[in-house]
Structure formats: structure tokens, C-alpha cells
Design an enzyme around this catalytic site. Structure first.
Site, PDB file in Angstrom:
ATOM      1  N   GLY A   1       0.804  -1.218   0.000  1.00  0.00           N
ATOM      2  CA  GLY A   1       0.000   0.000   0.000  1.00  0.00           C
ATOM      3  C   GLY A   1       0.838   1.269   0.000  1.00  0.00           C
ATOM      4  O   GLY A   1       2.065   1.236   0.173  1.00  0.00           O
ATOM      5  N   HIS A   2       0.148   2.372  -0.161  1.00  0.00           N
ATOM      6  CA  HIS A   2       0.840   3.659  -0.290  1.00  0.00           C
ATOM      7  C   HIS A   2       1.608   4.026   0.973  1.00  0.00           C
ATOM      8  O   HIS A   2       1.162   3.795   2.071  1.00  0.00           O
ATOM      9  CB  HIS A   2      -0.121   4.774  -0.686  1.00  0.00           C
ATOM     10  N   ASN A   3       2.768   4.617   0.747  1.00  0.00           N
ATOM     11  CA  ASN A   3       3.643   5.118   1.810  1.00  0.00           C
ATOM     12  C   ASN A   3       4.347   4.002   2.586  1.00  0.00           C
ATOM     13  O   ASN A   3       5.075   4.298   3.543  1.00  0.00           O
ATOM     14  CB  ASN A   3       2.895   5.993   2.823  1.00  0.00           C
TER      15      ASN A   3
END
Lengths: 359, 359, 359
Positions: free
Chosen positions: C267-269
Site C-alpha cells: 500500500g501507499h507510503n
């Protein structure tokens, strides 16, 4: 020609919105941002006059020319050292905003952040036109403002609406209809489907293939014809490499506003209501129904032919084998109420320790 | 040019077989359907004379000109209101068929349904030929009746059998052999593989890439050459975005008739027997063997280097860490017999409640 | 033209390295192999003189002209019947090598095997050049020794380093930078990303699309702009159909040497350290951090915003809801130490049996 330098040797820019990848607008006055984000403006307590703001950034790296954001208590300590010019946050954190920063106060800080960020980094409309390498069947109807990317294939009688963009290599099957302002990612395959407006399909999504249906015949399995469609209503998003099979006898339906994450599987004849959330790697088996506003967390699995009531929340890795009531919070495999699950965990931990204590 | 209307504003047709997406044949007499589906015909009890039938449909929406179907007790109440002209079902439901409907009785109603539906909606053979945009290596051997879709890439010395169709953008690696009447979906990549006859690979399946093999070296991980192949026997189906790695020292083998659903992962050197079923998002680790007729339910995971006996059934989300005996039914993580699993669930629920009762 | 014979009728070659799919070099002297694999040579105990060796093979099918390999005690019984000319193994098995086989002894037999196999079956460098069907933006910088496959799309200002190969249909977005000697598989989509040297992306990997971020607005969900990038450091591998979302405010980072298997979601980050291992179908939620040398087994899931300490090992199907200490071994959902998990399993089994015994 010189080689590209390796990423590992590049200095990190530290701020979001790398101009190689994102459009940028502004600067904007704090008043304009407060209006766009629907926030109440609380000027810096130290009386500092605010210049126009130039971008957005996380608390750690935002400069006095940036707007930042705090929503999660976990990161509240970052307020102590941030240099951000303005901070979008909820009333609960208003007192903790540093005196040199403006506060943009709202009860919906994440939404406000979304709008402020979109102000600085708008998504540009695609350049209309059909790339010369694309293959569009002469019977397909492509709107004048649609954008068809390189190597796309658009089948007979397909329809592509105004402002809709197909990424490179997208394959749109015969008879498929796509509404307006949709974004179809690279390498998507889409068949046997009717798609509403403002729908986003991310790269590699597979929509409309046969469901997993077969009967036991005398010489092995025989495929059961899958004669339904996939109907995707307005404002839906479907993640990268997700798979949605078309219905067998009825349609597979994704309700308006529903958001589906990467690598999710949705089986034939499943029906999802409005504004459901299905997180990555979850699976919904055939003929199962979700009412509106259901949340399915990551890696959860739902057996077929069940019904999940409105606003129910299914926890991560949950295994749902029967209907779930509206508003229920369940987790575990098999699924049970959150409280029961964590009570079970505590009970088992206690019982497993007992023998040691008794010995 | 006018925009495509959004899907959400379209009237639902209510019946399967939307002519935009499916071929249609017929009408057929009830006798012809009974013969194709190998059923015993029981005419309407009210003496009504049957006209020829025009299509198939679910009990809810079938008209007097449609054939419908009942197999699952859960949906038996729909018999009370159906208008279907004929209903395929098992002897158990024969008495409950409404008097205006013909019954088509069989001990294998789902198989009969498959055949009746295929009668009305046959899968048409692909139009032979190599699309002018496809890139077929001059050394590849493509049968005269094969169909190679737009933007396909077929490598050197590859072989494509009679009646086999490659969807748009399929990439077939050097030396790969594909048998007769296979259907290779859009965006499939297939390398280092030998494929039998009548095999279906759905869109985005990844077959033949390197397995996940590496050794710890002085400067990090070093890749272990993956020198085996993927061997796919006749009549196999492999779902959308599924991944099957080629073997490292031996081949990865998928036995004849086996059906693999979307987003399934199969590791290097795994060997699946005949007519196995592997449901969506399940994973089979490297060097594990399935004997014939094994069923792996959705999201189950099998550790590497184990053996699953014939006709064993692995439940959804099951975590299998050791061999499973032929015919066993296991579930849970770690895997255990079904009875034990549900006894455990009941025990834990009882023990977690006790403290409340005692207090 | 004759049809391709079905795979099922082909004789199995029994040995890895099918020349249709793999390059072959050699023969090599045993001394050359010992040197390449950094092993101590122990000649056949029966005094047999060794000819040059021609290939590699598993113990079951290796001939006297092949090098084989044993690392796993589970397969030690195969030593009794092998005909292999030489066997790479650890000191623990040195005594059990048959007297007609040379032993190649090392404390790192799997690494030695990787090197011996690569000696016989080297990966050939790609033939440089841009395929005439590829679409490379005039502003992109493609190194002279890079290989751009058929139907690739390379966007404006992208950079492709020396010796890097793009497989057929790869789509490289605007501004993306890829280092030297990378291998980008067929059908990959890569955007908003900086990629180091010697990185491998397998077919269908989706890198750089929007993360799953949206806020609740008055009329449904509103997308939160995802303004970060994906930064992939040197020597990373990412599996087929895996998905890595770009960051929202910060970058998603994959540390040097990390290996990610098929169908993994990141997922993002998220930030992964150096030399992590993430096995198939595992999922790492947004903003979670892995320190160096973390192992995540198959189908494990990590909630967002947590930190996993260096060298921690997360078991298969584990559900991790909170931070994990460096060096810890956890399994279960929710995650707990291995010992506790298996003690719980034993406790519950015992308690579920008790009632039967007492009755």
C-alpha cells in the site's frame, strides 16, 4: 547517450508532487484554500502575516510555503517541530497547532486535505483523440472528447463516452458500454460489461471474464455457460489487477460509489450496494450480496450465496460463512462479533498459561 | 457524436444472454432440450401444450418461452412464483414444479443446465487468421485454423495448434507449444511452457516466469536459475491474473481437467493431479503435490514440499502445514479435520462465556 | 501446416534446461565448477576419473555427466540411487555421497547450486535496440544498450539505463527513471517511479498507481490525491501481478535487495528496508514500515501504520495488527509468538477433547 543514474543515488525531494509526475497550480492565498477545503481559518497566533502558499507536504517536511495536515493522533507529536505554513486539522488539535502556523479547522480534515491537495495538483483532462496505433472497430462509437491510448483495442459496437480515457493497451470487448469521464488504466481487459460515469479501473483489472462455473460430467468438468454481465454503476473505482467475473444467469453488479482495492476477487452474480469499500486481496464469492455502505477489510473472504447487511464491517482476514446483520462488526474465521473474537483470544491465552502457573 | 448513456440509466434486461455479448440459437423443442441435457421429460401437469423454447433464465425472470433451473434448496421457494416454461431439476424437487411448467428431471441438474444453456448460447469458433498487427516470428508454426489476435507476440519456434485462439496482446514466448482448440485470453503472458489441448487461460494469467528462488550470498540474495518448465495438460482452465511459476529443477505440472480460479498462485515445481479444483486467491507453495480430484477452497494456503491425497478437500482460508490424507476434509490454520475445527470453535465460545456466568 | 502435438503426448525430458527455453554452455571440468561455486572438491571415493560435466539435474534424473544438489534432509534418501557425476552439498551429507559421485562441499550449498546452474545456463544479455513497433516518446532517454520490446510504450522524459530490457507491451509512464541492467517483464505498467539498477519486475506487475485513499464527502467518497512516488532501490525483484501503490504524501520505498513474490500488495507510503522477503499473496497496508531483513511469509497481512523490526519473521497467513519487535517470530491472526501460537493450538485441542473423556 548517458545512462540514467540509479534511483538510489538521487536526492530525495522530501516533498510530494514531484513535477516529473504531477501537475502543479498556485500559489493560492490561505483564504482561497480555506474556501476550497471548506475550513475555518485561524491565523498564526504569533501574528505572522501569511504569504501565498505554494504546495502541500507532510508535517515533517512541509515548509512555511506549504499546507500540511493532521488527522491521526498517532502523528500529533509531529506538530511540535513542523514548519508548515498552514495545517488542516480537526477542532480537537486546534490548540496544539504551532503559533507560527495557520490552522484550517474542520470536522472533516481528511476531506479538506483531499480538496486542498487537488487544488495544487489537479488531475488534467486527457487530450482527446484516438492514438493512431489503436484499433477501434468501425462500428464502435467513441465520443469526440474521449482519449484512446496507444495499442488499445475497441471491439464492435462498443461505446466510449465523453471525456473518458483509455490507457495504453486497454482491451474493450464487443458491445461494452463505458460512460463519461471514466479512466480506464493500462492493460485493462473489459468485456460483457456496462460501465457508468466517472468510473476508474486501474491497470490490469480484469472485468467480465467467465465466472468459475462447471459441472461434473462423465469425462471431467464441463463449463457452465456464463450468460450474465458486469454492471458497474457511477463513481466506482476498481483496483489494479482486481478481477470481477461476469454473472452466470444474473448480472454481477457494483453499486454506485463503491471502492474496490487492488487484487480483490469478485465472483459471478455478486451484487455490491452503494458506497461499499472492499480492501486489497479480499474475496467475495459468487451470488453473495452486500447492501450499501458495507466495508470489507483486507484479505477477508466471503463464502457464496450470503447477504451482508448495510453498514456492516468485516474485519481483515475474516472468513464469513453466513449472513451478517446490518451494522454488525465481525472478525475471525469463522466470523464473529469483534468483542467475542478478542474475548476468545484472551481466554485462550489465559488457559494456555495456566498449566505453567499450576505446576 | 453523442456520448454513451451511463449504465445506471439503462433498463435491466432481467434475462441472461444479452445479444450484445452472446450468440443465440434456437428455438428448440422441449424434446430436443431434454435430449441435449440428458433429462427425463415430465410435461406440464395442467396439460398445457409446450411451444418451442427460446432461451434460458433464472426462476425469477424466466418467461414461458424459457428454460430455467433449480439445484439449490435455498432457492426452492422461487418455484412458487416462476413462470418458466421448463425447469431442469433433480428428482427431489420434481413434485414442487408448478403445474404450468415442464420438468426436466436428472440426477445431475447442474450438468444438464450447462448443456441446455450451451445449446441456446454456443461459443462460436474463432475466425481463423493472424491479425495484421500481430507479430509472429517466422519460425513459429501457427496452424491454419488458429486465430491470432491484435498486437499478439509469438516468439521463435513457438507452436499454436488448430482452432486455438489468442486474445489481444497475448505474449507467447520462444519455444512454447500450445495444443488444439485452446483459448488464450487477452494480455496473457506464457513462457517456458507446454500446453495441451482445449486449455483456457483467462486474461492476465502469468505462466512460466521464474519461481521465487534465491540463495543468501555475501552481498545479498542471488537468484537461483529456474530451469524447469510449466506443463499444462488437456482441458485445464486457469483464471484471470493467476500466476504459475515454472519449475526450478523439475517441471511445474497441472494435470488434465484441473480448474484454477482467478488470482491463484502456484509455486515452482508444484504438481497438480487430474481434475483438481483450486478456488480464487488460494496459494500452493513450491514442490507441493496434489493427487487427483483435490479441492482447494478460496484463500487457502499450502506450505511447500507437502503432499495432498486424492479427493482431499481443503477448506477456505485453511493453512496447510503438513501432508493431508486422501479423502480428508480439513480447515483452519493450522489445518485440522472439519469436525475438530468446529468443536474447537464451540469450546472456545463456551469457555469465553463462563466467567460471566460464574460472576 | 500440421498442428502442434499436445503437451500431454510429449515424452518428458526429465532433466532441467530444455534447450527450447534455456541457453546452455559447457561442458566444464569439475575443477571449474568447484571454483565457480566456491566448493571444496572431494573426488569419487571409488577412484573413478571424472569427465567434463555437461549440465545440472535433480538427484533422481541426473546422469554421470550432470551436477546435482542436496540441501534438504527430506530428500537425502535420493542419494542412495542417484547416478549424478557430482553433487553439491553441505558437510553434513558428505559421508553419504555415493562412491561413484564427486562431492562439492560447501557451507552454502544452495548458493553454490545457484552459481553452478548459472554456469551451465547463463542468462543472456538482451539484444540492444528499440523494436520498430514500440512507441518511445522523443523526449525519453533510452541508453544505447537497452532493449525495448515490441509494443512497448515509453512516456515523455522517461529514462531507461544501459543494458535494461523491457518485455513486450511494457508501459513506462512519463518521467519514470529506470537504472541499468533491469529486466522489466511483459505487460508491466510502471508510473510515478524511480527504479535503481539490476531490478527485475515480473510480468503484469503494477507499480505506481494511486493508493487506496478517499475521504467521505457529502455525495460519496472523494479521492485523495496521491502525490508521492514509488522508489525502488537496486537489486529488487517484484513478482508477477504484484501491485505497489505510490505514496500519498511520502514515497512508497522498496529497499535494496528486497524480494517480493507474485500477487503481493503493498500500500501507499509503505517503506520496506534492505533484503526483506515478502512471499506470495502477502499484503502490507499503507504507511507500514519494515526494517531490514524482515521476512513476511505467504498470505500474511499487515495492518497500516505499524513498524516491523529488523530480522523479524512473520508467519504464513499471519494477521499483524501492531508493531513487531526486531528478531521476533510471530504467527496467527492476531499475530503472536510462534511458541504461544502452537501452545494455544494444543490447549484448545486438549480442552475440546475433555468432555468426551469425562462423559
Amino acid at each position: 547517450m548517458e545512462a540514467a543514474p540509479p534511483a538510489s543515488s538521487r536526492p530525495s525531494l522530501g516533498l510530494p508532487g514531484d513535477p516529473r509526475f504531477f501537475a502543479r497550480k498556485g500559489p493560492f492565498s490561505i483564504a482561497a484554500i480555506a474556501e476550497a477545503a471548506d475550513c475555518t481559518l485561524q491565523p498564526p497566533r504569533n501574528g505572522r502575516e501569511l504569504s501565498d502558499l505554494r504546495g502541500v507536504g507532510p508535517l515533517q517536511s512541509a515548509t512555511p510555503a506549504d499546507v500540511s495536515f493532521l488527522d491521526n493522533r498517532r502523528y500529533a507529536h509531529l506538530l511540535d517541530e513542523t514548519r508548515a505554513g498552514a495545517i488542516i486539522t480537526s477542532p480537537a488539535f486546534a490548540d496544539r497547532i504551532p503559533e507560527h502556523s495557520a490552522a484550517l479547522i474542520t470536522k472533516a480534515p481528511y476531506l479538506a486535505w483531499a480538496r486542498a491537495a487537488a487544488l495544487f495538483h489537479p488531475v488534467l483532462p486527457p487530450a482527446p483523440g484516438i492514438h493512431p496505433s489503436a484499433l477501434v472497430d468501425p462500428t464502435a462509437r467513441v465520443a469526440a472528447t474521449a482519449a484512446i491510448g496507444p495499442f488499445c483495442v475497441v471491439g464492435a459496437d462498443a461505446q466510449i463516452g465523453e471525456g473518458t480515457a483509455l490507457g495504453a493497451h486497454a482491451v474493450i470487448g464487443e458491445g461494452v458500454s463505458i460512460g463519461e469521464r471514466c479512466r480506464i488504466g493500462a492493460h485493462v481487459s473489459l468485456s460483457h460489461a456496462l460501465v457508468g460515469d466517472r468510473v476508474t479501473l486501474y491497470a490490469g483489472a480484469r472485468i467480465g471474464q467467465d465466472g468459475f462455473g462447471f459441472a461434473v460430467g462423465p469425462a471431467g468438468f464441463e463449463t457452465v455457460p456464463q450468460l450474465g454481465r458486469v454492471v458497474i454503476h457511477d463513481d466506482v473505482e476498481i483496483g489494479a489487477n482486481a478481477t470481477i467475473d461476469r454473472g452466470s444467469m444474473q448480472d454481477t453488479v457494483i453499486g454506485a460509489g463503491t471502492r474496490i482495492d487492488n487484487l480483490v476477487q469478485i465472483g459471478h452474480n455478486a451484487r455490491l450496494g452503494r458506497c461499499c469499500i472492499v480492501v486489497s486481496q479480499a474475496g467475495i464469492s459468487g451470488s453473495t450480496e452486500l447492501e450499501d455502505y458495507v466495508t470489507i477489510a483486507a484479505q477477508a473472504g466471503l463464502i457464496g450465496h450470503i447477504r451482508i447487511g448495510a453498514k456492516a464491517r468485516i474485519g481483515a482476514q475474516c472468513g464469513v460463512m453466513s449472513d451478517v446483520e446490518a451494522g454488525a462488526d465481525v472478525i475471525g474465521s469463522p466470523a464473529m462479533p469483534f468483542r467475542e473474537f478478542f474475548r476468545n483470544v484472551a481466554t485462550l491465552r489465559r488457559l494456555s498459561r495456566k498449566p505453567d502457573k499450576e505446576s
